[in-house]
Design an enzyme around this catalytic site. Structure first.
Site, PDB file in Angstrom:
ATOM      1  N   ARG A  38      -6.756  -2.583   7.848  1.00 21.15           N
ATOM      2  CA  ARG A  38      -6.303  -1.256   7.409  1.00 21.15           C
ATOM      3  C   ARG A  38      -4.814  -1.246   7.046  1.00 21.15           C
ATOM      4  O   ARG A  38      -4.386  -0.548   6.122  1.00 21.15           O
ATOM      5  CB  ARG A  38      -6.585  -0.240   8.529  1.00 21.15           C
ATOM      6  CG  ARG A  38      -6.366   1.189   8.107  1.00 21.15           C
ATOM      7  CD  ARG A  38      -7.077   2.148   9.049  1.00 21.15           C
ATOM      8  NE  ARG A  38      -6.897   3.516   8.612  1.00 21.15           N
ATOM      9  CZ  ARG A  38      -6.271   4.448   9.338  1.00 21.15           C
ATOM     10  NH1 ARG A  38      -5.783   4.155  10.525  1.00 21.15           N
ATOM     11  NH2 ARG A  38      -6.154   5.661   8.861  1.00 21.15           N
TER      12      ARG A  38
ATOM     13  N   HIS B 281      -3.278   0.246   3.655  1.00 20.17           N
ATOM     14  CA  HIS B 281      -2.269   1.308   3.610  1.00 20.17           C
ATOM     15  C   HIS B 281      -0.952   0.825   3.016  1.00 20.17           C
ATOM     16  O   HIS B 281      -0.198   1.612   2.466  1.00 20.17           O
ATOM     17  CB  HIS B 281      -2.060   1.915   5.008  1.00 20.17           C
ATOM     18  CG  HIS B 281      -3.119   2.914   5.369  1.00 20.17           C
ATOM     19  ND1 HIS B 281      -2.888   4.015   6.152  1.00 20.17           N
ATOM     20  CD2 HIS B 281      -4.431   2.982   5.028  1.00 20.17           C
ATOM     21  CE1 HIS B 281      -4.007   4.720   6.281  1.00 20.17           C
ATOM     22  NE2 HIS B 281      -4.961   4.103   5.621  1.00 20.17           N
TER      23      HIS B 281
ATOM     24  N   ASN C 271      -0.404   7.401   8.922  1.00 21.96           N
ATOM     25  CA  ASN C 271      -0.134   6.208   9.729  1.00 21.96           C
ATOM     26  C   ASN C 271       0.278   6.492  11.164  1.00 21.96           C
ATOM     27  O   ASN C 271      -0.043   5.711  12.072  1.00 21.96           O
ATOM     28  CB  ASN C 271       0.956   5.373   9.059  1.00 21.96           C
ATOM     29  CG  ASN C 271       0.560   4.926   7.656  1.00 21.96           C
ATOM     30  OD1 ASN C 271      -0.635   4.758   7.379  1.00 21.96           O
ATOM     31  ND2 ASN C 271       1.525   4.751   6.790  1.00 21.96           N
TER      32      ASN C 271
ATOM     33  N   HIS D 249     -15.210  -0.089   7.199  1.00 21.82           N
ATOM     34  CA  HIS D 249     -15.573   0.797   8.306  1.00 21.82           C
ATOM     35  C   HIS D 249     -16.785   0.268   9.078  1.00 21.82           C
ATOM     36  O   HIS D 249     -17.347   0.973   9.890  1.00 21.82           O
ATOM     37  CB  HIS D 249     -15.801   2.227   7.794  1.00 21.82           C
ATOM     38  CG  HIS D 249     -14.556   2.901   7.313  1.00 21.82           C
ATOM     39  ND1 HIS D 249     -14.527   4.179   6.800  1.00 21.82           N
ATOM     40  CD2 HIS D 249     -13.260   2.476   7.260  1.00 21.82           C
ATOM     41  CE1 HIS D 249     -13.283   4.511   6.458  1.00 21.82           C
ATOM     42  NE2 HIS D 249     -12.498   3.488   6.718  1.00 21.82           N
TER      43      HIS D 249
HETATM   44  C1  HEM Z   1     -12.396   5.417   0.828  1.00 23.48           C
HETATM   45  C2  HEM Z   1     -11.370   6.010   1.371  1.00 23.48           C
HETATM   46  C3  HEM Z   1     -11.025   5.886   2.830  1.00 23.48           C
HETATM   47  C4  HEM Z   1     -10.839   6.911   3.692  1.00 23.48           C
HETATM   48  C5  HEM Z   1     -10.917   8.403   3.380  1.00 23.48           C
HETATM   49  C6  HEM Z   1     -10.573   6.327   4.990  1.00 23.48           C
HETATM   50  C7  HEM Z   1     -10.292   7.052   6.143  1.00 23.48           C
HETATM   51  C8  HEM Z   1     -10.174   6.522   7.398  1.00 23.48           C
HETATM   52  C9  HEM Z   1      -9.965   7.296   8.597  1.00 23.48           C
HETATM   53  C10 HEM Z   1      -9.821   8.803   8.652  1.00 23.48           C
HETATM   54  C11 HEM Z   1      -9.930   6.431   9.640  1.00 23.48           C
HETATM   55  C12 HEM Z   1      -9.723   6.784  11.107  1.00 23.48           C
HETATM   56  C13 HEM Z   1      -8.239   6.822  11.425  1.00 23.48           C
HETATM   57  C14 HEM Z   1      -7.921   7.366  12.791  1.00 23.48           C
HETATM   58  O1  HEM Z   1      -8.773   7.922  13.474  1.00 23.48           O
HETATM   59  O2  HEM Z   1      -6.758   7.229  13.201  1.00 23.48           O
HETATM   60  C15 HEM Z   1     -10.116   5.118   9.105  1.00 23.48           C
HETATM   61  C16 HEM Z   1     -10.158   3.956   9.836  1.00 23.48           C
HETATM   62  C17 HEM Z   1     -10.236   2.691   9.291  1.00 23.48           C
HETATM   63  N1  HEM Z   1     -10.177   2.368   7.958  1.00 23.48           N
HETATM   64 FE1  HEM Z   1     -10.453   3.662   6.439  1.00 23.48          FE
HETATM   65  N2  HEM Z   1     -10.585   4.972   4.891  1.00 23.48           N
HETATM   66  C18 HEM Z   1     -10.847   4.652   3.581  1.00 23.48           C
HETATM   67  C19 HEM Z   1     -10.885   3.388   3.035  1.00 23.48           C
HETATM   68  C20 HEM Z   1     -10.581   2.240   3.747  1.00 23.48           C
HETATM   69  C21 HEM Z   1     -10.323   0.955   3.140  1.00 23.48           C
HETATM   70  C22 HEM Z   1     -10.291   0.694   1.644  1.00 23.48           C
HETATM   71  C23 HEM Z   1     -10.093   0.094   4.164  1.00 23.48           C
HETATM   72  C24 HEM Z   1      -9.738  -1.373   4.117  1.00 23.48           C
HETATM   73  C25 HEM Z   1      -9.869  -2.149   3.071  1.00 23.48           C
HETATM   74  C26 HEM Z   1     -10.222   0.834   5.405  1.00 23.48           C
HETATM   75  C27 HEM Z   1     -10.131   0.294   6.664  1.00 23.48           C
HETATM   76  C28 HEM Z   1     -10.226   1.021   7.843  1.00 23.48           C
HETATM   77  C29 HEM Z   1     -10.383   0.429   9.151  1.00 23.48           C
HETATM   78  C30 HEM Z   1     -10.547  -1.045   9.445  1.00 23.48           C
HETATM   79  C31 HEM Z   1     -10.377   1.483  10.071  1.00 23.48           C
HETATM   80  C32 HEM Z   1     -10.468   1.390  11.611  1.00 23.48           C
HETATM   81  C33 HEM Z   1      -9.085   1.291  12.195  1.00 23.48           C
HETATM   82  C34 HEM Z   1      -9.036   1.415  13.708  1.00 23.48           C
HETATM   83  O3  HEM Z   1      -9.892   0.880  14.420  1.00 23.48           O
HETATM   84  O4  HEM Z   1      -8.107   2.063  14.193  1.00 23.48           O
HETATM   85  N3  HEM Z   1     -10.484   2.135   5.112  1.00 23.48           N
HETATM   86  N4  HEM Z   1     -10.247   5.190   7.729  1.00 23.48           N
END
Ligand code: HEM
Ligand SMILES: *[C@@H]1O[C@H](CO)[C@@H](O)[C@H](O)[C@H]1NC(C)=O
Length: 316
Positions: free
Chosen positions: A60, A64, A92, A191
């Site tokens: 992530r 970002h 972030n 995800h």
């Molecule tokens: C399509 C649009 C996307 C949206 C709207 C989105 C949104 C989110 C949100 C809201 C979270 C939870 C954050 C939290 O609770 O603090 C999250 C977690 C995460 N996102 Fe996305 N995301 C997107 C695309 C991506 C992409 C492109 C990647 C990587 C290439 C990614 C990788 C991750 C990962 C690995 C997590 C888990 C992080 C953790 O365990 O804390 N996401 N995302």
């Protein structure tokens, strides 16, 4: 001819140099720091073996970074008296972690070849190593990015606020970064690991109809309607610790955790890709690798642009 004799060779050298730095290359450090990648990998593997969720943070982090003024390690810069950077921007703050692992990798690399390897490249390598460490694909990382000298909370907030605009909106955000619909769906497959806070899925589990009733009920237990904003739930309810295609199977069963997850399977143009990945894990992993390489290509600083930071959290 009016041009002095010396100008032509100089001009040629300049042209050649522009050409050699014009794009990223997987062999960029082969001469200058041949052990850079194995050194980074050792740090990343160790960190993930201590805490598996670190893999999610690191993937992530690269995302970002790349979506705000390109893959330039801007996300790693601490605030200064004259600059509010990305770390404390809404998307972030209290959400992104993994900075200390990147700093560790950087300091190990500095020991063997000081001033050579950029923080932006370390982020790209770390994301690849993180994917592989938890069962995801590996790929050849393109290298040669340089580090920014600025970061902006405002820019970060602008880039990430527009993530609330339906599937067509998501598609256009990714298209603006040079990423196709397929890339977007594959990248969202990240995800398959990691966690999200209740705050982000509260509305979905209490108010939405395109959600499996049993799944919503389970998630409500640890995400009360008016409390518990920081409580966590896995983004992939089946196998949150391994990189597989269950995320896509969940979407087909209306068990996507985030609204934006479920949007990818809600009667729109991404449904068929979700279906394909749910049936074909190999296609997902291969497309994920391709898309990560493309994401890593977003607006890099190259040649003489930016700098190679000595430490990742501050400009030289
Ligand atoms: C399509 C649009 C996307 C949206 C709207 C989105 C949104 C989110 C949100 C809201 C979270 C939870 C954050 C939290 O609770 O603090 C999250 C977690 C995460 N996102 Fe996305 N995301 C997107 C695309 C991506 C992409 C492109 C990647 C990587 C290439 C990614 C990788 C991750 C990962 C690995 C997590 C888990 C992080 C953790 O365990 O804390 N996401 N995302
Ligand atoms: C459900 O939707 C209503 C109306 O939009 C809103 O006021 C309420 O806060 C939502 N509930 C949750 C838990 O998000």
């Amino acid at each position: 001819m009016e041009m002095p004799q010396v100008a032509l060779p100089l001009f040629t050298v300049l042209l050649l140099c522009l050409a050699c730095n014009a794009q990223l290359s997987s062999t960029f450090y082969d001469q200058t720091c041949p052990n850079a990648l194995t050194t980074i990998q050792t740090v990343i593997r160790r960190a993930i073996s201590q805490e598996r969720r670190m893999a999610a943070y690191l993937i992530r982090l690269h995302f970002h970074d790349c979506f705000v003024q390109g893959c330039d390690a801007s996300i790693l810069l601490d605030d200064t008296p004259s600059m509010i950077g990305e770390k404390n921007a809404a998307a972030n703050k209290n959400s992104i972690r993994g900075y200390e692992v990147i700093h560790k990798a950087k300091s190990e690399v500095e020991k063997i070849c000081p001033g050579i390897v950029s923080c932006a490249d370390i982020l790209a390598v770390a994301a690849r190593d993180a994917s592989f460490a938890v069962g995801g694909p590996s790929w050849k990382v393109k290298l040669g990015r340089r580090d920014s000298t600025t970061a902006s909370a405002t820019l970060s907030e602008r880039e990430f606020s527009i993530f609330q605009v339906g599937v067509e909106g998501l598609i256009s955000i990714f298209a603006n970064k040079g990423l196709s619909i397929r890339d977007m769906v594959a990248l969202s497959g990240s995800h398959t690991i990691g966690q999200a806070r209740c705050f982000f899925f509260k509305n979905r589990i209490y108010n939405q109809s395109n959600i499996d009733a049993g799944f919503a009920k389970i998630r409500r237990k640890k995400c009360p309607a008016s409390d518990g904003n920081t409580n966590l739930a896995p983004l992939d309810l089946v196998t949150p610790n391994s990189f597989d295609n269950n995320y896509f199977k969940n979407l087909i069963q209306k068990k996507g955790l985030l609204e934006t997850d479920q949007l990818l399977f809600s009667g729109g143009p991404t449904d068929n890709i979700v279906t394909e990945y749910s049936r074909d894990p190999t296609a997902f992993k291969s497309d994920f690798a391709t898309a990560m390489i493309k994401m890593g290509d977003i607006q890099p600083l190259i040649g003489m642009e930016g700098q190679i930071r000595n430490i990742c959290s501050a400009v030289n």
